[in-house]
Design a protein around this motif. Structure first.
Motif, PDB file in Angstrom:
ATOM      1  N   UNK A  47       0.809  -1.229   0.000  1.00 29.70           N
ATOM      2  CA  UNK A  47       0.000   0.000   0.000  1.00 29.70           C
ATOM      3  C   UNK A  47       0.839   1.274   0.000  1.00 29.70           C
ATOM      4  N   UNK A  48       1.794   1.337   0.909  1.00 31.83           N
ATOM      5  CA  UNK A  48       2.607   2.542   1.034  1.00 31.83           C
ATOM      6  C   UNK A  48       3.431   2.775  -0.230  1.00 31.83           C
ATOM      7  N   UNK A  49       4.055   1.723  -0.736  1.00 25.58           N
ATOM      8  CA  UNK A  49       4.844   1.848  -1.963  1.00 25.58           C
ATOM      9  C   UNK A  49       3.946   2.182  -3.155  1.00 25.58           C
ATOM     10  N   UNK A  50       2.727   1.635  -3.157  1.00 26.18           N
ATOM     11  CA  UNK A  50       1.801   1.970  -4.244  1.00 26.18           C
ATOM     12  C   UNK A  50       1.547   3.467  -4.295  1.00 26.18           C
ATOM     13  N   UNK A  51       1.436   4.087  -3.148  1.00 25.17           N
ATOM     14  CA  UNK A  51       1.232   5.541  -3.133  1.00 25.17           C
ATOM     15  C   UNK A  51       2.525   6.282  -3.440  1.00 25.17           C
ATOM     16  N   UNK A  52       3.580   5.975  -2.705  1.00 24.78           N
ATOM     17  CA  UNK A  52       4.821   6.737  -2.831  1.00 24.78           C
ATOM     18  C   UNK A  52       5.485   6.604  -4.197  1.00 24.78           C
ATOM     19  N   UNK A  53       5.305   5.474  -4.839  1.00 27.21           N
ATOM     20  CA  UNK A  53       5.959   5.261  -6.128  1.00 27.21           C
ATOM     21  C   UNK A  53       5.088   5.629  -7.331  1.00 27.21           C
ATOM     22  N   UNK A  54       3.827   5.975  -7.102  1.00 31.06           N
ATOM     23  CA  UNK A  54       2.956   6.242  -8.253  1.00 31.06           C
ATOM     24  C   UNK A  54       2.473   7.678  -8.365  1.00 31.06           C
ATOM     25  N   UNK A  55       2.503   8.427  -7.294  1.00 30.99           N
ATOM     26  CA  UNK A  55       1.839   9.733  -7.338  1.00 30.99           C
ATOM     27  C   UNK A  55       2.432  10.676  -8.389  1.00 30.99           C
ATOM     28  N   UNK A  56       3.741  10.609  -8.644  1.00 28.44           N
ATOM     29  CA  UNK A  56       4.337  11.497  -9.655  1.00 28.44           C
ATOM     30  C   UNK A  56       3.833  11.146 -11.058  1.00 28.44           C
ATOM     31  N   UNK A  57       3.787   9.867 -11.373  1.00 26.17           N
ATOM     32  CA  UNK A  57       3.287   9.450 -12.687  1.00 26.17           C
ATOM     33  C   UNK A  57       1.811   9.804 -12.837  1.00 26.17           C
ATOM     34  N   UNK A  58       1.044   9.630 -11.775  1.00 25.41           N
ATOM     35  CA  UNK A  58      -0.381   9.991 -11.806  1.00 25.41           C
ATOM     36  C   UNK A  58      -0.535  11.481 -12.082  1.00 25.41           C
ATOM     37  N   UNK A  59       0.231  12.298 -11.390  1.00 24.13           N
ATOM     38  CA  UNK A  59       0.148  13.748 -11.596  1.00 24.13           C
ATOM     39  C   UNK A  59       0.573  14.149 -13.008  1.00 24.13           C
ATOM     40  N   UNK A  60       1.595  13.493 -13.544  1.00 29.36           N
ATOM     41  CA  UNK A  60       2.022  13.776 -14.916  1.00 29.36           C
ATOM     42  C   UNK A  60       0.911  13.406 -15.898  1.00 29.36           C
ATOM     43  N   UNK A  61       0.306  12.249 -15.705  1.00 27.81           N
ATOM     44  CA  UNK A  61      -0.774  11.817 -16.593  1.00 27.81           C
ATOM     45  C   UNK A  61      -1.964  12.755 -16.557  1.00 27.81           C
ATOM     46  N   UNK A  62      -2.368  13.150 -15.365  1.00 32.16           N
ATOM     47  CA  UNK A  62      -3.492  14.079 -15.220  1.00 32.16           C
ATOM     48  C   UNK A  62      -3.138  15.426 -15.852  1.00 32.16           C
ATOM     49  N   UNK A  63      -1.915  15.882 -15.634  1.00 32.07           N
ATOM     50  CA  UNK A  63      -1.469  17.147 -16.224  1.00 32.07           C
ATOM     51  C   UNK A  63      -1.484  17.066 -17.742  1.00 32.07           C
ATOM     52  N   UNK A  64      -1.031  15.949 -18.296  1.00 32.32           N
ATOM     53  CA  UNK A  64      -1.059  15.764 -19.746  1.00 32.32           C
ATOM     54  C   UNK A  64      -2.488  15.884 -20.263  1.00 32.32           C
ATOM     55  N   UNK A  65      -3.409  15.144 -19.660  1.00 27.73           N
ATOM     56  CA  UNK A  65      -4.793  15.166 -20.131  1.00 27.73           C
ATOM     57  C   UNK A  65      -5.439  16.536 -19.927  1.00 27.73           C
ATOM     58  N   UNK A  66      -5.134  17.181 -18.819  1.00 29.86           N
ATOM     59  CA  UNK A  66      -5.678  18.519 -18.576  1.00 29.86           C
ATOM     60  C   UNK A  66      -5.161  19.495 -19.637  1.00 29.86           C
ATOM     61  N   UNK A  67      -3.877  19.392 -19.950  1.00 29.86           N
ATOM     62  CA  UNK A  67      -3.278  20.256 -20.971  1.00 29.86           C
ATOM     63  C   UNK A  67      -3.907  20.001 -22.337  1.00 29.86           C
ATOM     64  N   UNK A  68      -4.097  18.734 -22.666  1.00 35.38           N
ATOM     65  CA  UNK A  68      -4.728  18.399 -23.947  1.00 35.38           C
ATOM     66  C   UNK A  68      -6.178  18.873 -23.986  1.00 35.38           C
TER      67      UNK A  68
END
Length: 170
Positions: A47-68
């Motif tokens: 659980x902890x690693x799932x959060x700590x290791x994924x949040x940057x990629x999640x934010x990049x993906x959301x930022x990409x879609x928001x920008x598009x």
């Protein structure tokens, strides 16, 4: 506690269900998406690693879609960034650590090819279900997505496989 193999299968199934709830039902499927993400975290052995290791990629993906979206490549109902798409990003990035982790071990060109094809096809499929309108047409959107996903999937794998400084090994 699920075995590693069974958890990877569960992670795959959970993401497929999130995709269906998000893309087919959109806002009406939001609660199902949230419930499925909660199930993932409830059964995850990391659980902890799932959060700590994924949040940057999640934010990049959301930022990409928001920008598009802001650029008019995507048009969503209501002209706002949909919360179901946030859930979809979270679910997808979690697969990179679990059910799709095998691709991290493959050569970079496989990550580029599968990212370019898979990411693009997912969005084009979503448009066929009415989840998103392609504001610049199918061909321009496909070219943008092929480039974006071809570049980003390898970056996402680097991010989700890198230990976070505050992460303690179990």
């Amino acid at each position: 506690m699920l075995s590693s193999k069974h958890f990877k299968i569960a992670n795959f199934v959970i993401f497929q269900l999130i995709w269906i709830a998000a893309v087919i039902f959109q806002s009406a499927g939001l609660w199902a998406c949230i419930l499925l993400l909660a199930i993932h975290f409830a059964i995850s052995p990391e659980r902890k690693a799932d959060f700590l290791r994924t949040y940057k990629a999640i934010l990049i993906g959301i930022t990409l879609d928001f920008t598009l979206m802001q650029a008019g490549v995507y048009v969503f109902e209501g002209d706002y960034f949909p919360l179901w798409l946030v859930c979809l990003w979270i679910g997808f990035v979690l697969t990179l650590r679990h059910s799709m982790a095998w691709l991290a071990e493959k050569p970079l060109y496989w990550q580029i090819i599968l990212g370019a094809c898979g990411g693009t096809l997912s969005y084009l499929s979503g448009s066929r279900f009415g989840a998103v309108e392609l504001g610049m047409g199918i061909w321009v959107t496909a070219i943008i997505l092929v480039i974006a996903w071809g570049l980003l999937l390898p970056i996402f794998y680097r991010l989700v496989n890198r230990a976070h400084p505050h992460e303690q090994l179990a």
